[in-house]
Each structure stands twice: as structure tokens, then as C-alpha cells.
Scaffold this motif. Structure first.
Motif, PDB file in Angstrom:
ATOM      1  N   MET A   1       0.831  -1.194   0.000  1.00 52.66           N
ATOM      2  CA  MET A   1       0.000   0.000   0.000  1.00 52.66           C
ATOM      3  C   MET A   1       0.874   1.255   0.000  1.00 52.66           C
ATOM      4  O   MET A   1       1.927   1.300   0.621  1.00 52.66           O
ATOM      5  CB  MET A   1      -0.899   0.015   1.239  1.00 52.66           C
ATOM      6  N   LYS A   2       0.399   2.283  -0.718  1.00 49.14           N
ATOM      7  CA  LYS A   2       1.091   3.558  -0.704  1.00 49.14           C
ATOM      8  C   LYS A   2       0.888   4.250   0.641  1.00 49.14           C
ATOM      9  O   LYS A   2      -0.154   4.116   1.268  1.00 49.14           O
ATOM     10  CB  LYS A   2       0.566   4.451  -1.821  1.00 49.14           C
ATOM     11  N   THR A   3       1.896   5.002   1.056  1.00 48.93           N
ATOM     12  CA  THR A   3       1.755   5.809   2.260  1.00 48.93           C
ATOM     13  C   THR A   3       0.895   7.022   1.946  1.00 48.93           C
ATOM     14  O   THR A   3       1.068   7.669   0.914  1.00 48.93           O
ATOM     15  CB  THR A   3       3.129   6.270   2.760  1.00 48.93           C
ATOM     16  N   LYS A   4      -0.048   7.310   2.824  1.00 48.99           N
ATOM     17  CA  LYS A   4      -0.878   8.495   2.672  1.00 48.99           C
ATOM     18  C   LYS A   4      -0.301   9.631   3.507  1.00 48.99           C
ATOM     19  O   LYS A   4       0.200   9.421   4.615  1.00 48.99           O
ATOM     20  CB  LYS A   4      -2.312   8.212   3.118  1.00 48.99           C
ATOM     21  N   VAL A   5      -0.398  10.853   2.977  1.00 53.35           N
ATOM     22  CA  VAL A   5       0.086  12.023   3.688  1.00 53.35           C
ATOM     23  C   VAL A   5      -0.814  13.200   3.355  1.00 53.35           C
ATOM     24  O   VAL A   5      -1.248  13.365   2.212  1.00 53.35           O
ATOM     25  CB  VAL A   5       1.564  12.326   3.340  1.00 53.35           C
ATOM     26  N   SER A   6      -1.132  13.995   4.366  1.00 50.58           N
ATOM     27  CA  SER A   6      -1.949  15.194   4.186  1.00 50.58           C
ATOM     28  C   SER A   6      -1.068  16.427   4.280  1.00 50.58           C
ATOM     29  O   SER A   6      -0.265  16.558   5.213  1.00 50.58           O
ATOM     30  CB  SER A   6      -3.046  15.274   5.246  1.00 50.58           C
ATOM     31  N   ILE A   7      -1.226  17.329   3.324  1.00 49.10           N
ATOM     32  CA  ILE A   7      -0.486  18.586   3.307  1.00 49.10           C
ATOM     33  C   ILE A   7      -1.473  19.712   3.569  1.00 49.10           C
ATOM     34  O   ILE A   7      -2.423  19.902   2.811  1.00 49.10           O
ATOM     35  CB  ILE A   7       0.238  18.791   1.968  1.00 49.10           C
ATOM     36  N   ASP A  27       0.447   8.798  -1.695  1.00 55.01           N
ATOM     37  CA  ASP A  27      -0.875   9.341  -1.983  1.00 55.01           C
ATOM     38  C   ASP A  27      -1.054  10.608  -1.145  1.00 55.01           C
ATOM     39  O   ASP A  27      -0.916  10.572   0.081  1.00 55.01           O
ATOM     40  CB  ASP A  27      -1.969   8.330  -1.635  1.00 55.01           C
ATOM     41  N   VAL A  28      -1.391  11.706  -1.805  1.00 53.49           N
ATOM     42  CA  VAL A  28      -1.386  13.021  -1.169  1.00 53.49           C
ATOM     43  C   VAL A  28      -2.780  13.628  -1.143  1.00 53.49           C
ATOM     44  O   VAL A  28      -3.504  13.600  -2.146  1.00 53.49           O
ATOM     45  CB  VAL A  28      -0.421  13.966  -1.917  1.00 53.49           C
ATOM     46  N   SER A  29      -3.136  14.197   0.007  1.00 53.53           N
ATOM     47  CA  SER A  29      -4.288  15.084   0.115  1.00 53.53           C
ATOM     48  C   SER A  29      -3.746  16.491   0.337  1.00 53.53           C
ATOM     49  O   SER A  29      -2.969  16.725   1.264  1.00 53.53           O
ATOM     50  CB  SER A  29      -5.189  14.683   1.289  1.00 53.53           C
ATOM     51  N   LEU A  30      -4.147  17.424  -0.524  1.00 57.36           N
ATOM     52  CA  LEU A  30      -3.675  18.807  -0.440  1.00 57.36           C
ATOM     53  C   LEU A  30      -4.836  19.708  -0.043  1.00 57.36           C
ATOM     54  O   LEU A  30      -5.849  19.778  -0.747  1.00 57.36           O
ATOM     55  CB  LEU A  30      -3.091  19.253  -1.779  1.00 57.36           C
ATOM     56  N   TYR A  31      -4.680  20.410   1.090  1.00 56.37           N
ATOM     57  CA  TYR A  31      -5.715  21.308   1.597  1.00 56.37           C
ATOM     58  C   TYR A  31      -5.301  22.757   1.380  1.00 56.37           C
ATOM     59  O   TYR A  31      -4.149  23.148   1.642  1.00 56.37           O
ATOM     60  CB  TYR A  31      -5.934  21.067   3.092  1.00 56.37           C
ATOM     61  N   PHE A  65       5.425  16.092 -14.276  1.00 52.71           N
ATOM     62  CA  PHE A  65       4.013  16.373 -14.020  1.00 52.71           C
ATOM     63  C   PHE A  65       3.469  15.309 -13.084  1.00 52.71           C
ATOM     64  O   PHE A  65       3.739  14.116 -13.262  1.00 52.71           O
ATOM     65  CB  PHE A  65       3.219  16.371 -15.331  1.00 52.71           C
ATOM     66  N   GLN A  66       2.694  15.743 -12.082  1.00 53.10           N
ATOM     67  CA  GLN A  66       2.117  14.806 -11.130  1.00 53.10           C
ATOM     68  C   GLN A  66       0.662  15.144 -10.843  1.00 53.10           C
ATOM     69  O   GLN A  66       0.329  16.302 -10.566  1.00 53.10           O
ATOM     70  CB  GLN A  66       2.895  14.824  -9.807  1.00 53.10           C
ATOM     71  N   LYS A  67      -0.184  14.126 -10.918  1.00 54.71           N
ATOM     72  CA  LYS A  67      -1.540  14.273 -10.428  1.00 54.71           C
ATOM     73  C   LYS A  67      -1.530  14.182  -8.904  1.00 54.71           C
ATOM     74  O   LYS A  67      -0.672  13.509  -8.329  1.00 54.71           O
ATOM     75  CB  LYS A  67      -2.439  13.188 -11.010  1.00 54.71           C
ATOM     76  N   ILE A  68      -2.472  14.853  -8.274  1.00 58.97           N
ATOM     77  CA  ILE A  68      -2.585  14.832  -6.810  1.00 58.97           C
ATOM     78  C   ILE A  68      -3.835  14.036  -6.454  1.00 58.97           C
ATOM     79  O   ILE A  68      -4.916  14.289  -6.991  1.00 58.97           O
ATOM     80  CB  ILE A  68      -2.664  16.260  -6.234  1.00 58.97           C
ATOM     81  N   ASN A  69      -3.674  13.081  -5.542  1.00 61.73           N
ATOM     82  CA  ASN A  69      -4.757  12.137  -5.278  1.00 61.73           C
ATOM     83  C   ASN A  69      -6.026  12.808  -4.775  1.00 61.73           C
ATOM     84  O   ASN A  69      -7.131  12.463  -5.190  1.00 61.73           O
ATOM     85  CB  ASN A  69      -4.284  11.081  -4.268  1.00 61.73           C
ATOM     86  N   GLN A  70      -5.876  13.787  -3.857  1.00 56.21           N
ATOM     87  CA  GLN A  70      -7.059  14.463  -3.319  1.00 56.21           C
ATOM     88  C   GLN A  70      -6.786  15.951  -3.154  1.00 56.21           C
ATOM     89  O   GLN A  70      -5.791  16.336  -2.537  1.00 56.21           O
ATOM     90  CB  GLN A  70      -7.458  13.869  -1.969  1.00 56.21           C
ATOM     91  N   ILE A  71      -7.665  16.761  -3.721  1.00 55.63           N
ATOM     92  CA  ILE A  71      -7.649  18.207  -3.508  1.00 55.63           C
ATOM     93  C   ILE A  71      -8.869  18.541  -2.654  1.00 55.63           C
ATOM     94  O   ILE A  71      -9.990  18.145  -2.976  1.00 55.63           O
ATOM     95  CB  ILE A  71      -7.739  18.970  -4.845  1.00 55.63           C
TER      96      ILE A  71
END
Length: 369
Positions: A1-7, A27-31, A65-71
């Protein structure tokens, strides 16, 4: 599993973190907070974040170029996404965002501040005072962000370079190695441990250069709208001498607190893989810092509003506590107060705001251990 991280934060460092963490497989969530969410709209429109390969005819690193998993614009959604919460935000935003995060925090989460600037102490104090002291949260202060980077267009970054490693400390310090183990998988560089969060604050490499060089050069910076290469053009033989004097004050404060602080020159050489003989040489020859002709153009720039208020004020306060005079630090703060019609001695990051008022130096060291 990928590590999840919130920014948490969508400025220069936040977007760069989202891009780079995604680049290395997380896997990134960007707030982005309301009013600061235009970068999120840009990412949504472009489908991701682009790091340029060239800017101002200078080759750049980590292009792609990178897609971001969650905006997300919902703080709860970002906090719920991961147990690793990274705040690459200015120090003055730490308290406001943390208060919004507080109702949604969970046991065992790690909150990393880049840069820390004693933020862990402030947030820990807020957590206790607002009735969340029962939560087992690990705070981590980094001495800075990993990158020299700028947003140069909609969802476009110019990553000018990256440090060789990033020194950090947890609150409490007994958790530093455990925190590094949890964070390392999402970080694009090696995390190294410092003695404690006081050492991390005093070890921020912006301490010596940013507030003093900006203060000493304010007339030119304002009159010419910051159209300079800041590090090359604002550092002269004489201003470098002033920076060296301020460095001695920082070192004396550290010694009285029982801390071994790496000299600024040694730190800059190690972090940027250089072999300069003086801080003057660092500013004049660093390839990483010489790629953009941009500099502060007013006293409201973060080189004063953040670096003076959140780095010089704590050094001044610790100096008073341990009986070390800091005349250059103090003088710089007085001038900056006049520039901005404020009182950083009251409104900066004081011992009281860190929850350390009334403690002796030894009690503080025991508290952060």
C-alpha cells in the motif's frame, strides 16, 4: 500500500510538497484554506502540478508532471485522510490552522511543521488549553522546508534545488527517532535528528541572513522594487560582518542552554553540498540561491514578518532568560518594529506563547526532552 500524507497549506512549499511526495509514490491530500485556494483551482483545471525543467534560462531539478490524489477545501477531510499531517506554512498561519484542525485530530497522528520555528511548543500549549490535552499527538519541528522553490504560474513550480538532508526534532525529543521512521517514507530527502525543538528553532538557517540583510538593505529594496538577486546583491563584505556578529549571539545563547548549534557556515555547506570558506562566499556563490532575481520589496515581507518575529524574538527571549546580551538581534528587532509600526517583542513568538513562561532554562530543557 502507498503511504498516505496530508499537506495543510497551498503556498509555494505546500504545492512543492504535494508534487514531490506524489513523485516518490505517496498518496497526497492537499488542503487549501478559504481565500488561499486559487492554487487548488489551478491544479484542478490543469489536472495536476507541473515542475518546470527550465526557468529564466536556468536548468531546474525534479521536473515533470504529477496528479494529486485528493484536492480539498475541507479541513476535516484533510485531517481524516492520513495520520501524517505536514504543515509547510508560514509561522503566523500555524495557530489559526491548528485551531481549525483540533476538533478533527485523532490519537497517534504526527504533525510536522516546516519550518517549525518553535511551533510545536505553541500548538502543544493550545491543545492543552483548549481541552484536547488527552490526545496523544506527536509534533515535529523542521528547521526549514526541503526546497528552494517558487510557484511561477498556474499549477507550475520552479524547484531551484533541494537540501541534502533536513534536521528535525519531535516534541517530546524522546519521540524524534520514531517520528522520523514514520515520516521518512514520504520525504524526498533524509531526515536527521536534533537534540530538541529548541535546537531546531535556533538552528533555522534563515536566522542570520534574512531579517538582518533585509533590514540593512531596506532602502534599496523598496526603491528598486526588489529587483535584485537577493543573496548576491544584498550581501556585502560589511553586511556579512554584521551577520557574523549576530551568529556569535546565537551561539552564545545556545551554549548557555546546553545546546551544540552548528555554525551557520557549516550548516549551509552541509545542507547545500558546498565548500565555502565564509558566509559571504555562500551568499555570493550558491547556485541554488542564485537562480532567481527576486528579493523583498517591502518591510512586510516574510523575511521580517516571519523570520524576525519568529526567530529573532525567541533568541532574544532565551538570551534574557540565560543572561546573554544580544545587541544586534535586539537592534534589528527595534528597527523592524519601526518599519512595520509594531512591537515584535510583544507580538512575536515569545516564551509565554510557547507555554514556557516562568520556567528556568533547565526546566525548559527537561520539558522538551
Amino acid at each position: 500500500m502507498k503511504t498516505k500524507v496530508s499537506i495543510i497549506g497551498s503556498g509555494n512549499a505546500g504545492l512543492t510538497a504535494a508534487y514531490h511526495f506524489s513523485l516518490i509514490g505517496a498518496d497526497v491530500s492537499l488542503y487549501g484554506a478559504p481565500g488561499f485556494d486559487q492554487p487548488l483551482a489551478d491544479i484542478e483545471e490543469k489536472g495536476g502540478i507541473t515542475a518546470l525543467s527550465e526557468f529564466n534560462q536556468q536548468p531546474l531539478t525534479f521536473s515533470g508532471f504529477q496528479k494529486i490524489n485528493q484536492i480539498t477545501r475541507e479541513i476535516k477531510e484533510a485531517v481524516d485522510y492520513s495520520d501524517l499531517l505536514i504543515l509547510p506554512i508560514p509561522s503566523f498561519a500555524q495557530e489559526l490552522l491548528f485551531r481549525q484542525m483540533l476538533p478533527h485530530l485523532k490519537e497517534g497522528q504526527v504533525i510536522m511543521l516546516m519550518p517549525g520555528n518553535y511551533g510545536s511548543l505553541v500548538l502543544h500549549s493550545i491543545m492543552n488549553s483548549e481541552g484536547y490535552g488527552h490526545l496523544d499527538i506527536t509534533f515535529v519541528d523542521a528547521i526549514s522546508i526541503p526546497w528552494a522553490t517558487r510557484i511561477v504560474g498556474p499549477a507550475e513550480l520552479a524547484i531551484l534545488g533541494m537540501k541534502e538532508f533536513l534536521p528535525v526534532a519531535a516534541l517530546p525529543a524522546s519521540r524524534t527517532q520514531q517520528a522520523i521512521s514514520r515520516l521518512q517514507s514520504v520525504m524526498p530527502l533524509t531526515l536527521t535528528s536534533l537534540a530538541n525543538v529548541i535546537s531546531a528553532g535556533l538552528g533555522n538557517i534563515n536566522f542570520g541572513g534574512h531579517p538582518l540583510l533585509t533590514t540593512l538593505n531596506m532602502g534599496l529594496l523598496e526603491n528598486f522594487d526588489g529587483k535584485f538577486n537577493y543573496y548576491k546583491d544584498c550581501c556585502s563584505v560589511s553586511t556579512a560582518k554584521a551577520v557574523a556578529t549576530m551568529e556569535k549571539e546565537r551561539q552564545r545563547v545556545g551554549e548557555k542552554l546546553g545546546l551544540h548549534l552548528i555554525p551557520e557556515l557549516d550548516a549551509m555547506n552541509a545542507l547545500y553540498n558546498m565548500d565555502c570558506l565564509t558566509v559571504y562566499d555562500v551568499n555570493r556563490t550558491s547556485e541554488t540561491h542564485g537562480k532567481l532575481n527576486s528579493a523583498p520589496n517591502s518591510a512586510s515581507n516574510r523575511y521580517i514578518t516571519e523570520d524576525a518575529a519568529y526567530l529573532l524574538v525567541p533568541c532574544y527571549e532565551f538570551g534574557k532568560l540565560v543572561g546573554v546580551d544580544t545587541p544586534l538581534v535586539t537592534s534589528c528587532l527595534h528597527i523592524d518594529n519601526a518599519y512595520n509600526d509594531t512591537d515584535y517583542f510583544q507580538h512575536g513568538r515569545t516564551l509565554r506563547k510557547m507555554g514556557l513562561a516562568g520556567m528556568s532554562a533547565q526546566q525548559i530543557m527537561d520539558f522538551v526532552a
